[in-house]
Write an enzyme that holds these catalytic residues in place. Structure first.
Site, short mmCIF file in Angstrom:
data_model
loop_
_atom_site.label_atom_id
_atom_site.label_comp_id
_atom_site.label_asym_id
_atom_site.label_seq_id
_atom_site.Cartn_x
_atom_site.Cartn_y
_atom_site.Cartn_z
N LYS A 1 110.30 25.82 188.75
CA LYS A 1 109.45 24.94 187.96
C LYS A 1 108.08 24.93 188.61
O LYS A 1 107.96 25.20 189.82
CB LYS A 1 110.05 23.53 187.97
CG LYS A 1 109.68 22.67 186.80
CD LYS A 1 110.67 22.76 185.65
CE LYS A 1 110.26 21.86 184.51
NZ LYS A 1 111.20 21.82 183.42
N GLY B 1 113.32 8.07 170.99
CA GLY B 1 112.33 9.16 171.11
C GLY B 1 112.46 10.12 169.95
O GLY B 1 113.40 10.91 169.88
N GLY C 1 110.37 12.64 168.93
CA GLY C 1 109.33 13.65 169.10
C GLY C 1 109.83 15.01 168.62
O GLY C 1 110.58 15.10 167.64
N ASN C 2 109.41 16.06 169.30
CA ASN C 2 109.75 17.42 168.89
C ASN C 2 111.25 17.63 168.78
O ASN C 2 111.74 18.23 167.82
CB ASN C 2 109.18 18.43 169.89
CG ASN C 2 107.69 18.58 169.72
OD1 ASN C 2 107.19 18.59 168.59
ND2 ASN C 2 106.97 18.67 170.81
N VAL C 3 111.98 17.16 169.78
CA VAL C 3 113.44 17.36 169.77
C VAL C 3 114.12 16.26 168.95
O VAL C 3 114.97 16.54 168.10
CB VAL C 3 113.99 17.38 171.21
CG1 VAL C 3 115.51 17.48 171.20
CG2 VAL C 3 113.39 18.54 171.99
P1 NAD Z 1 108.08 14.94 172.91
O1 NAD Z 1 106.99 14.50 173.80
O2 NAD Z 1 107.76 15.75 171.71
O3 NAD Z 1 108.92 13.67 172.39
C1 NAD Z 1 109.20 12.58 173.17
C2 NAD Z 1 109.08 11.37 172.27
O4 NAD Z 1 109.50 10.22 172.99
C3 NAD Z 1 107.64 11.10 171.81
O5 NAD Z 1 107.62 10.94 170.42
C4 NAD Z 1 107.25 9.81 172.55
O6 NAD Z 1 106.37 9.02 171.80
C5 NAD Z 1 108.61 9.17 172.71
N1 NAD Z 1 108.68 8.22 173.80
C6 NAD Z 1 108.07 8.23 175.02
N2 NAD Z 1 108.42 7.15 175.74
C7 NAD Z 1 109.28 6.44 174.97
C8 NAD Z 1 109.98 5.25 175.14
N3 NAD Z 1 109.86 4.53 176.25
N4 NAD Z 1 110.80 4.82 174.14
C9 NAD Z 1 110.92 5.52 173.00
N5 NAD Z 1 110.25 6.67 172.77
C10 NAD Z 1 109.44 7.12 173.74
O7 NAD Z 1 109.13 15.69 173.85
P2 NAD Z 1 110.33 16.61 173.40
O8 NAD Z 1 109.93 18.02 173.53
O9 NAD Z 1 110.90 16.09 172.13
O10 NAD Z 1 111.36 16.33 174.58
C11 NAD Z 1 112.12 15.14 174.60
C12 NAD Z 1 112.95 15.09 175.87
O11 NAD Z 1 113.82 16.22 175.93
C13 NAD Z 1 112.11 15.14 177.15
O12 NAD Z 1 112.76 14.35 178.12
C14 NAD Z 1 112.18 16.60 177.56
O13 NAD Z 1 112.01 16.77 178.95
C15 NAD Z 1 113.59 16.95 177.13
N6 NAD Z 1 113.77 18.38 176.86
C16 NAD Z 1 112.98 18.98 175.94
C17 NAD Z 1 113.16 20.34 175.70
C18 NAD Z 1 112.33 21.06 174.66
O14 NAD Z 1 112.66 22.21 174.32
N7 NAD Z 1 111.32 20.44 174.10
C19 NAD Z 1 114.13 21.07 176.41
C20 NAD Z 1 114.92 20.40 177.34
C21 NAD Z 1 114.73 19.04 177.55
#
Ligand code: NAD
Length: 366
Positions: A80, A185, A187-189
């Site tokens: 990382k 949350g 977001g993207n996932v």
């Molecule tokens: P993202 O930033 O697109 O989405 C995260 C969402 O969580 C955002 O909409 C944000 O507003 C919300 N958020 C932040 N703090 C919050 C809280 N206290 N309460 C409620 N919502 C809150 O990120 P993502 O890509 O969707 O990833 C989400 C999680 O999955 C992260 O922890 C990331 O490390 C993990 N992850 C993502 C991937 C990937 O491919 N994107 C892969 C493995 C793990």
């Protein structure tokens, strides 16, 4: 600041500190273990308050990638990188290119992908100065749809598959119609996971700190809005944390009413002992680095130019890995997180170098 005696050091193979005064770049690259192949993992940009904070984060995240890739049976090691700085104020093309030059000097032992604070566009800028970046190639995705390299759709799909495996194990159900799921949350996932669940007939509750993200799920998917205080504690079947880590802790675990935790966020357990605490409460925990491996699987296959069907089949196998973890846990009485660690260690300790992706290892003579 201690390095070799740092409590997160855990026999890392390599650490690099990258400095470029002209652009202000300060970065750390951590390579934990390359026994299965080159270390692939995200490049995070974050305004760490201290160098110590950045070091701790990169060491923890890099070790986690060794476990995630090994558990997913990928010929990849764990690594990382972190860039110290605020992505909203300090990110420039020159800084990203300086990071690219720093990565190039590592000769491919570490490959960077997107992480929080960096995007496909940033990785492409780094890629002007190094070939050792991933998650940037436009291609047909695992689902047959166009992809720009963003791993989130594969992460969300893998989390959905893992959630199904957990429901089958804990509730003995194959079909998700009427299953109650709370997602923290969107977001993207999280949003894409909600889409898969909605298609499967589940009933959804959502909470996001950003009102517009939550509103989208309410309007487009018919999800019910929840609050910051109740999203983890609703009387639902499954809680899916998809925002941030450490949400499973001394305060939250006693209040959880769901019987399954299955979400994509990394490092969900605040401390290792929370694994047993969940088990003690009869809550089935799908270990985060097992269920959220879809993204790393997708990025791995970008490099081998595999067909979408191959990628999808590998992401589908997340369900089998979780079922193996749940069964071993039931047989041994050990909590699922400990079993996932054990299984990953078996896979990276016994492995000899992977399928031709690792930079050539030179034999030392004389
Ligand atoms: P993202 O930033 O697109 O989405 C995260 C969402 O969580 C955002 O909409 C944000 O507003 C919300 N958020 C932040 N703090 C919050 C809280 N206290 N309460 C409620 N919502 C809150 O990120 P993502 O890509 O969707 O990833 C989400 C999680 O999955 C992260 O922890 C990331 O490390 C993990 N992850 C993502 C991937 C990937 O491919 N994107 C892969 C493995 C793990």
């Amino acid at each position: 600041m201690n390095v070799f005696s740092h409590h997160e050091f855990d026999n890392h193979e390599h650490l690099s500190f990258i400095r470029d005064p002209e652009t202000g770049l300060k970065a750390i690259v951590a390579i934990h273990n390359t026994s299965r192949g080159p270390a692939l993992g995200g490049c995070r940009m974050f305004p760490y308050a201290t160098d110590e904070e950045a070091l701790r984060d990169v060491l923890r995240l890099s070790r986690g990638m060794t476990y995630k890739s090994a558990l997913a049976n990928l010929d990849l090691g764990g690594g990382k990188s972190v860039i110290i700085g605020d992505p909203r104020h300090h990110k420039t093309e020159a800084l990203m290119q300086a990071m690219g030059r720093g990565l190039e000097r590592l000769g491919g032992h570490y490959i960077a992908a997107e992480d929080s604070g960096t995007s496909v566009a940033d990785l492409k800028v780094m890629g002007r100065c190094t070939q050792h970046v991933a998650g940037i190639a436009a291609r047909t995705g695992f689902d047959g749809k166009p992809s720009n390299g963003d791993p989130s759709p594969a992460t969300a799909y893998g989390t959905f598959i893992g959630l199904q495996a957990a429901v089958k194990h804990k509730l003995g159900r194959n079909d998700l119609t009427g299953l109650k799921v709370a997602i923290q949350g969107i977001g993207n996932v999280g949003f894409r996971l909600a889409q898969h669940l909605k298609e499967a007939g589940a009933e959804l509750w959502v909470y996001d700190i950003h009102q517009d993200n939550m509103q989208r799920a309410v309007e487009q998917l018919g999800a019910k809005p929840a609050t910051a205080d109740d999203i983890l504690f609703l009387p639902v079947d499954v809680v899916a944390p998809c925002a941030m880590g450490a949400v499973l802790n001394d305060d939250s675990i006693p209040q959880i009413n769901a019987s399954i935790i299955a979400g994509a966020a990394n490092n969900l357990l605040a401390r290792p002992e929370h694994d047993a605490m969940l088990q003690g409460r009869g809550i089935l925990y799908a270990p985060d680095f097992a269920i959220n491996a879809g993204g790393i699987i997708d990025v791995f296959y970008e490099r081998t130019r595999a067909t979408p069907a191959t990628v999808r089949a590998h992401v589908d196998a997340i369900g089998d890995t979780l079922t193996e973890i749940f069964n071993r846990s039931a047989r041994s009485g050990h909590p699922t997180g400990a079993i996932a660690n054990e299984l990953a260690e078996e896979r990276f300790q016994k492995h000899t170098a992977g399928a031709g992706l690792a930079p050539e290892r030179l034999a030392c003579t004389g």
